[in-house]
Write an enzyme that holds these catalytic residues in place. Structure first.
Site, PDB file in Angstrom:
ATOM      1  N   GLU A   1       0.691  -8.546  -6.352  1.00 31.69           N
ATOM      2  CA  GLU A   1      -0.192  -8.673  -5.190  1.00 31.69           C
ATOM      3  C   GLU A   1      -0.862  -7.357  -4.779  1.00 31.69           C
ATOM      4  OE1 GLU A   1      -1.275 -11.356  -3.842  1.00 31.69           O
ATOM      5  OE2 GLU A   1       0.173 -12.893  -4.428  1.00 31.69           O
TER       6      GLU A   1
ATOM      7  N   HIS B   1      -5.961 -13.653  -8.935  1.00 27.68           N
ATOM      8  CA  HIS B   1      -4.824 -13.738  -9.868  1.00 27.68           C
ATOM      9  C   HIS B   1      -5.200 -14.091 -11.295  1.00 27.68           C
ATOM     10  CE1 HIS B   1      -1.294 -13.343  -7.238  1.00 27.68           C
ATOM     11  NE2 HIS B   1      -1.982 -13.978  -6.315  1.00 27.68           N
TER      12      HIS B   1
HETATM   13 CO    CO Z   1      -1.330 -14.134  -4.303  1.00 23.30          CO
END
Ligand code: CO
Ligand code: PHE
Length: 295
Positions: free
Chosen positions: A182, A139
């Site tokens: 995601e 991320h």
């Molecule tokens: Co995640």
């Protein structure tokens, strides 16, 4: 400050039950063992190699700029010295999954929660919940990208708002997160590339998402995405492809309230469905797809 705990889901007769924690803690860096640093190093090297030519240039460039290395688990404080001047985001250290509203509130204030603990060696290829490797490797790099950084803040604000509207709105918004942050793919002149964290932090899905004939790859369309169920326990049946981060953020500027109202009147699409109106990059063969219900 209290000793940070390692808060993980519980395995019960009803399957995995997520356990939430709201604590923001100090990264217990001195407590990582050699084994933990080795897990980081192994995963880092394996994924970096795999991702050259597979991850989006923005992701790879951002990861280089952050100065993460395979040598040791990064110190969040050091990453913050690069990240904060770049886009105003800061990493905060947490014990595991946060309750939705806490998570949204952090994002809305440009704080990204990173789980302090890393998976055990026997979980190297798969872990059912976010750990340090997923959060940090997956991320954090794109938070260096100004457009993506803005998108994440807007998502946090949108989350606070959807939370106030109700659980159905939150389901719709969560699908957007799932299929972009995601599991998103991006179209480039060189071909499709990965930017979703769930993919970049997984060896198996990095290969599957781009190279397997099984999944659908469909052009991103906001309302379509917010209406589509997803898989939490298998690779995705469908990936949605953006043309640019600019396109993504532009699509999410409008007020979602009327969209939530419309979506409340119609049924969700199963994860693997292809619609006549879809802009199809590749239609999946469906090979190996699970037949039980999508989330
Ligand atoms: Co995640
Ligand atoms: N525009 C959205 C709303 O009105 C907020 C949002 C922005 C949601 C970006 C997700 C991503 O709710």
């Amino acid at each position: 400050m209290n000793q940070p705990r390692r808060v993980e889901h519980q395995q019960t007769d009803k399957g995995h039950v997520p356990v939430y924690t709201t604590a923001v803690v100090e990264q217990p860096w001195d407590q990582y063992r050699a084994e933990d640093h080795a897990t980081w190093g192994t995963l880092y090297q394996r994924q970096r190699q795999l991702l050259l030519g597979r991850a989006s240039d923005e992701f790879l460039k951002a990861q280089d700029e952050m100065g993460m290395t395979p040598d040791a688990i990064p110190r969040f404080a050091e990453l913050n010295q690069v990240l904060e001047p770049a886009t105003g985001w800061t990493l905060i250290c947490v014990e595991g999954l946060l309750p939705e509203l806490d998570f949204f509130d952090h994002l809305a204030n440009r704080r990204f929660p990173v789980t302090w603990w890393i998976r055990r060696p026997d979980q190297i290829d798969y872990i059912a919940e976010p750990d340090l490797f997923h959060d940090l490797f997956g991320h954090v790099p794109l938070l260096m990208n100004p457009v993506f950084a803005d998108y994440m803040e807007a998502y946090g604000k949108g989350g606070v708002k959807a939370h106030g509207i109700g659980p159905e709105a939150l389901v719709n918004l969560s699908r957007l997160y799932w299929y972009t942050v995601e599991f998103g793919l991006i179209n480039t002149p060189q071909g499709l590339r990965i930017y979703g964290s769930g993919i970049v932090s997984s060896k198996g899905e990095s290969l599957y998402a781009l190279e397997s004939p099984a999944p659908n790859r469909i052009g991103f369309e906001l309302e379509r995405v917010m209406r589509t169920r997803y898989r939490i326990d298998t690779y995705q049946k469908t990936y949605f492809v953006i043309d640019s981060f600019e396109q993504l953020i532009q699509a999410t500027y409008p007020d979602f309230t009327p969209i939530y109202q419309r979506l409340a009147q119609v049924e969700a699409h199963p994860a693997g469905r292809v619609l006549a109106s879809d802009r199809v990059h590749t239609r999946g063969t469906g090979e190996g797809w699970a037949t039980d219900a999508d989330a």
